[in-house]
Design an enzyme around this catalytic site. Structure first.
Site, PDB file in Angstrom:
ATOM      1  N   ASP A 100     -16.717  -5.196  -3.012  1.00 12.82           N
ATOM      2  CA  ASP A 100     -17.649  -4.430  -4.185  1.00 12.82           C
ATOM      3  C   ASP A 100     -17.986  -4.518  -5.238  1.00 12.82           C
ATOM      4  OD1 ASP A 100     -18.085  -3.049  -1.455  1.00 12.82           O
ATOM      5  OD2 ASP A 100     -16.984  -1.231  -1.691  1.00 12.82           O
TER       6      ASP A 100
HETATM    7  N1  URA Z   1     -13.516  -1.800   1.315  1.00  9.09           N
HETATM    8  C1  URA Z   1     -14.254  -1.798   0.417  1.00  9.09           C
HETATM    9  O1  URA Z   1     -14.465  -0.025   0.028  1.00  9.09           O
HETATM   10  N2  URA Z   1     -14.117  -1.882  -0.407  1.00  9.09           N
HETATM   11  C2  URA Z   1     -14.060  -3.277  -0.966  1.00  9.09           C
HETATM   12  O2  URA Z   1     -14.986  -3.710  -1.458  1.00  9.09           O
HETATM   13  C3  URA Z   1     -13.483  -3.969   0.196  1.00  9.09           C
HETATM   14  C4  URA Z   1     -13.024  -3.280   1.567  1.00  9.09           C
END
Ligand code: URA
Length: 236
Positions: A100
């Site tokens: 993310d």
């Molecule tokens: N899980 C998440 O919620 N975000 C990420 O970036 C990776 C795994």
């Protein structure tokens, strides 16, 4: 590909330097001296420099410590992207999977599309380990929830491996890599993730790689990555 481009992308010098090497007639392509830097070289050509056969460029594998605020993408109109942090004379590099925008940590970057695809296929269950901080003390029942399947609207998560560190921090290892998986699992367990860092991906560990920096994987790490999809033996 053009000869000068090929030589510089395979680490034989800047475009200007390799042009000079070609002009000095040090390069042969399939046994004939390469006359001009612009010549097109067939993919299976035998290229030699000073008579020494040049290795074909193999795939490249990088580990980046992604900082928050960088989009996991090759390009974007307005936001910084992780590929801006990578300066390699190699074509077709792309992140394997995504973190993310606000997440940090280990991101594999490669031009080996096949391995990338295998590592991300949920059926291969490659473990991804995250360090997590939460907005409130992690509720009592969280361990039970996180280590069992959780039903979401579009999928049911596999049980994770949960290791509590403190009231508001823990490690969680997940095996599929669904969209926002870790944040959604903690939400289901009764708290929100305020900080997320991937610390391991299959056999690879982020260790002390500084944020924003990257390094090439060692041959051993690359072999371990390949093994972890071929054997489906994915132990972190
Ligand atoms: N899980 C998440 O919620 N975000 C990420 O970036 C990776 C795994």
């Amino acid at each position: 590909m053009r000869l000068d481009k090929l030589l510089s992308e395979t680490g034989h010098g800047s475009r200007r330097e390799v042009r000079e090497i070609i002009r000095k007639q040090r390069i042969t392509v399939n046994g004939s001296i390469a006359a001009v830097p612009e010549m097109q070289v067939p993919e299976d050509a035998e290229i030699r420099m000073d008579g020494v056969l040049l290795e074909k460029p193999g795939p490249v594998y990088l580990m980046l410590h992604k900082p928050a605020g960088y989009l996991t993408a090759v390009s974007d109109r307005s936001r910084p992207v992780v590929m801006e942090l990578v300066d390699e004379p190699v074509k077709d590099l792309a992140p394997a999977g995504r973190l993310d925008l606000d997440a940090e940590g280990l991101l594999l970057i490669t031009n080996d599309g096949k391995l990338s695809h295998q590592l991300l296929a949920p059926k291969n269950r490659v473990p991804k380990k995250y360090y997590v901080e939460t907005d409130r003390p992690i509720p009592e029942g969280a361990a039970e929830i996180l280590t069992n399947p959780i039903e979401f609207q579009e999928f049911t998560s596999l049980p994770g491996i949960y290791e509590k560190i403190s009231e508001r921090s823990a490690f969680l290892t997940v095996f599929e890599g669904r969209f926002h998986e870790v944040k959604r699992m903690f939400h289901a367990a009764g708290c929100e993730v305020t900080y997320l860092r991937r610390v391991a991906f299959g056999p690879l560990e982020l260790s002390d790689l500084p944020k924003g920096e990257y390094r090439r994987l060692s041959r051993e790490e690359t072999e371990l990555l390949k093994q972890c999809v071929s054997n489906q033996h994915n132990g972190v």
